[in-house]
Design a protein around this motif. Structure first.
Motif, PDB file in Angstrom:
ATOM      1  N   ALA A  20     -21.979 -34.800 -78.078  1.00 10.55           N
ATOM      2  CA  ALA A  20     -20.630 -34.917 -78.692  1.00 10.55           C
ATOM      3  C   ALA A  20     -20.235 -33.925 -79.419  1.00 10.55           C
ATOM      4  O   ALA A  20     -19.241 -33.523 -79.535  1.00 10.55           O
ATOM      5  CB  ALA A  20     -20.481 -36.164 -79.407  1.00 10.55           C
ATOM      6  N   SER A  21     -21.024 -33.230 -80.257  1.00 11.51           N
ATOM      7  CA  SER A  21     -20.832 -32.137 -81.067  1.00 11.51           C
ATOM      8  C   SER A  21     -20.626 -31.037 -80.539  1.00 11.51           C
ATOM      9  O   SER A  21     -19.671 -30.201 -80.752  1.00 11.51           O
ATOM     10  CB  SER A  21     -22.034 -31.960 -82.019  1.00 11.51           C
ATOM     11  OG  SER A  21     -21.758 -31.003 -83.073  1.00 11.51           O
ATOM     12  N   ARG A  22     -21.207 -30.542 -79.426  1.00 13.72           N
ATOM     13  CA  ARG A  22     -21.096 -29.700 -78.589  1.00 13.72           C
ATOM     14  C   ARG A  22     -19.671 -29.724 -77.955  1.00 13.72           C
ATOM     15  O   ARG A  22     -18.915 -28.777 -77.854  1.00 13.72           O
ATOM     16  CB  ARG A  22     -22.057 -29.420 -77.536  1.00 13.72           C
ATOM     17  CG  ARG A  22     -23.373 -28.874 -77.836  1.00 13.72           C
ATOM     18  CD  ARG A  22     -23.376 -27.617 -78.097  1.00 13.72           C
ATOM     19  NE  ARG A  22     -23.409 -26.784 -76.968  1.00 13.72           N
ATOM     20  CZ  ARG A  22     -24.257 -26.319 -76.123  1.00 13.72           C
ATOM     21  NH1 ARG A  22     -25.481 -26.745 -76.299  1.00 13.72           N
ATOM     22  NH2 ARG A  22     -24.048 -25.518 -75.317  1.00 13.72           N
ATOM     23  N   LEU A  23     -19.436 -30.711 -77.492  1.00  8.54           N
ATOM     24  CA  LEU A  23     -18.008 -31.125 -76.619  1.00  8.54           C
ATOM     25  C   LEU A  23     -16.868 -30.868 -77.801  1.00  8.54           C
ATOM     26  O   LEU A  23     -15.962 -30.330 -77.261  1.00  8.54           O
ATOM     27  CB  LEU A  23     -17.791 -32.404 -76.091  1.00  8.54           C
ATOM     28  CG  LEU A  23     -18.864 -32.821 -74.859  1.00  8.54           C
ATOM     29  CD1 LEU A  23     -18.842 -34.125 -74.537  1.00  8.54           C
ATOM     30  CD2 LEU A  23     -18.402 -31.818 -73.836  1.00  8.54           C
ATOM     31  N   GLY A  24     -17.040 -31.334 -79.113  1.00  9.86           N
ATOM     32  CA  GLY A  24     -16.167 -31.182 -80.039  1.00  9.86           C
ATOM     33  C   GLY A  24     -16.113 -30.043 -80.670  1.00  9.86           C
ATOM     34  O   GLY A  24     -14.837 -29.502 -80.985  1.00  9.86           O
ATOM     35  N   SER A  25     -16.812 -28.958 -80.439  1.00  5.68           N
ATOM     36  CA  SER A  25     -16.966 -27.636 -81.103  1.00  5.68           C
ATOM     37  C   SER A  25     -16.581 -26.691 -79.784  1.00  5.68           C
ATOM     38  O   SER A  25     -16.363 -25.465 -80.282  1.00  5.68           O
ATOM     39  CB  SER A  25     -18.014 -27.176 -81.808  1.00  5.68           C
ATOM     40  OG  SER A  25     -19.299 -27.261 -80.871  1.00  5.68           O
ATOM     41  N   TYR A  26     -16.189 -27.179 -78.839  1.00  6.79           N
ATOM     42  CA  TYR A  26     -15.990 -26.325 -77.432  1.00  6.79           C
ATOM     43  C   TYR A  26     -14.787 -25.597 -77.661  1.00  6.79           C
ATOM     44  O   TYR A  26     -13.633 -25.809 -78.036  1.00  6.79           O
ATOM     45  CB  TYR A  26     -16.096 -27.222 -76.173  1.00  6.79           C
ATOM     46  CG  TYR A  26     -15.672 -26.244 -75.067  1.00  6.79           C
ATOM     47  CD1 TYR A  26     -16.470 -25.528 -74.450  1.00  6.79           C
ATOM     48  CD2 TYR A  26     -14.428 -26.375 -74.533  1.00  6.79           C
ATOM     49  CE1 TYR A  26     -16.465 -24.531 -73.223  1.00  6.79           C
ATOM     50  CE2 TYR A  26     -14.097 -25.609 -73.628  1.00  6.79           C
ATOM     51  CZ  TYR A  26     -14.998 -24.645 -72.937  1.00  6.79           C
ATOM     52  OH  TYR A  26     -14.724 -23.916 -71.725  1.00  6.79           O
ATOM     53  N   GLY A  65     -14.664 -29.618 -85.374  1.00  5.40           N
ATOM     54  CA  GLY A  65     -14.412 -30.594 -84.416  1.00  5.40           C
ATOM     55  C   GLY A  65     -16.038 -31.135 -83.932  1.00  5.40           C
ATOM     56  O   GLY A  65     -15.876 -32.477 -83.554  1.00  5.40           O
ATOM     57  N   GLY A  66     -16.910 -30.346 -84.006  1.00  3.08           N
ATOM     58  CA  GLY A  66     -18.211 -30.678 -83.714  1.00  3.08           C
ATOM     59  C   GLY A  66     -18.547 -32.073 -84.625  1.00  3.08           C
ATOM     60  O   GLY A  66     -19.152 -32.784 -84.255  1.00  3.08           O
TER      61      GLY A  66
END
Length: 411
Positions: free
Chosen positions: A399-405, A96-97
């Motif tokens: 964005a990566s942090r949000l996607g991998s949350y 996801g990230g």
């Protein structure tokens, strides 16, 4: 374009841990950035009517962009798998990230595609490659090696078979320009261009990210692996180029291709040395026997992957030396290499201001290149000293942090 190296997993007490970033990988990325800028700003062919290859064309054409792609795979391996792939929810979180990071890169690329610029912007293709590589992130090293080898061998053949059908469509499924927001309205044409008929055909270029994943799963902090990458890369690159040259010049490949109507324009001999972009590479299986830059053939993929491995190995060795003597002389390249998305985008934007316009009085192409290169180096060093991400790198990281949350488990 974005750097993703993170600290390796915690080791046992007494075992030496690697630095949070591999300076050599960032330095290789910086070298790729400067090489790509050179192909954008400096001539790769000499003047008419000979159109002899220039040193810039012979050294950097095709290799700098491929190095970027291989480094993308290395970064993904370092940030999502290291030497042991993740599993289950952790792996899906990592995917996801990566997907969210790819969307940011694609948005920047589509925005740059709206500029009038005589540069083939790689970012949208780069983002597509990130998405295509997601299924491979959980594979172990042995499986990745098989996939990388198979993709290098088979993808050029499949692309050769598919490409004529796409080009014969009415209208042809080829953009002929950098992907922009308006191209989202013709998704079939956009996807065909991104994967098969465009400047950076993602279908074959998946090979580079697979090679990068393989390299990234190795113990890159060890001298043995660093020297192996350097020597093995040189050997593979040399053999691939020699075989391609022999096929064209000794076995009759160039003679067979030169009679095709689509090869008239620049001398084919020069294009085979510098860049096959613009040639549709149809109507003859001899196209698959060349190792020319941007040919997308097995020999081209092997040659450029070998060069990329050797460059990474070389800078990792230098990074090891810099760490040993405690002098970070690689910051000249690792600084800009840690923020290539921002610097590449700024470079394309600056170039757009001079597209189809004469250079300012007193400026030459060489002067323009060195001005931009020195600016990129200076900005990169400043951000490195301040320990700050580049502006677009910050957005991509968020964005990566949000996607991998993943919400914390309750219980």
């Amino acid at each position: 374009m974005t750097s993703q190296e993170t600290a390796p997993p915690r080791k046992a007490p007494g075992q030496r841990t690697a630095p949070a970033r591999l300076t050599g990988v960032d330095a290789a990325r910086g070298a790729a950035l400067l090489g790509m800028m050179a192909t954008h700003l400096l001539p790769t062919f000499g003047p008419a009517p000979q159109w002899d290859p220039t040193m810039v064309g012979l050294v950097f054409s095709g290799r700098s962009a491929a190095l970027f792609a291989v480094l993308a795979g290395i970064g993904l391996a370092l940030s999502t798998g290291k030497q042991q792939p993740r599993s289950g929810a952790e792996l899906w979180s990592a995917r996801g990230g990566v997907a969210m990071r790819a969307l940011v890169i694609a948005a920047v690329g589509l925005a740059l595609g709206g500029l009038e610029v005589n540069v083939a912007v790689i970012l949208v293709h780069y983002a597509v490659l990130f998405l295509c590589i997601l299924p491979f992130l959980g594979l172990r090293l042995k499986a990745l090696c098989f996939w990388a080898g198979g993709w290098i061998v088979l993808s050029p053949v499949l692309a050769y078979l598919v490409r004529p059908e796409l080009l014969d469509a009415n209208p042809p499924l080829q953009l002929g320009h950098n992907p922009g927001w308006e191209d989202l309205g013709t998704p079939a044409r956009l996807l065909a261009d991104l994967f098969f008929t465009g400047y950076y055909p993602a279908f074959q270029w998946i090979s580079y990210l697979l090679v990068g994943l393989v390299i990234g799963r190795l113990a890159l902090t060890t001298a043995k692996v660093q020297l192996m990458l350097l020597t093995f890369g040189i050997v593979v690159a040399s053999i691939a180029k020699i075989v391609g040259t022999v096929a064209m010049e000794v076995w009759g490949g160039r003679a067979a291709l030169s009679v095709l109507p689509g090869t008239r324009g620049y001398p084919l001999e020069s294009m085979l040395q510098v860049n096959l972009t613009g040639l549709q590479q149809v109507d003859s299986w001899w196209w698959l026997a060349t190792a020319s830059p941007h040919a997308g053939t097995t020999l081209d993929l092997l040659h450029t992957s070998g060069v990329a491995a050797a460059v990474v190995g070389f800078f990792l060795v230098l990074g090891r030396l810099a760490e040993r003597i405690r002098v970070n002389f690689l910051v000249v390249l690792s600084g800009p290499g840690a923020m290539t998305l921002s610097l590449y985008s700024a470079h394309v934007w600056v170039v757009s201001g001079f597209t189809n316009q004469p250079l300012p009085a007193g400026w030459t192409a060489e002067g323009m290149y060195w001005a931009q290169a020195l600016c990129a180096i200076s900005i990169g060093i400043c951000f490195a000293v301040l320990r700050r991400r580049g502006p677009l790198e910050w957005v991509a990281h968020l964005a990566s942090r949000l996607g991998s949350y993943r919400p914390a488990a309750v219980g």
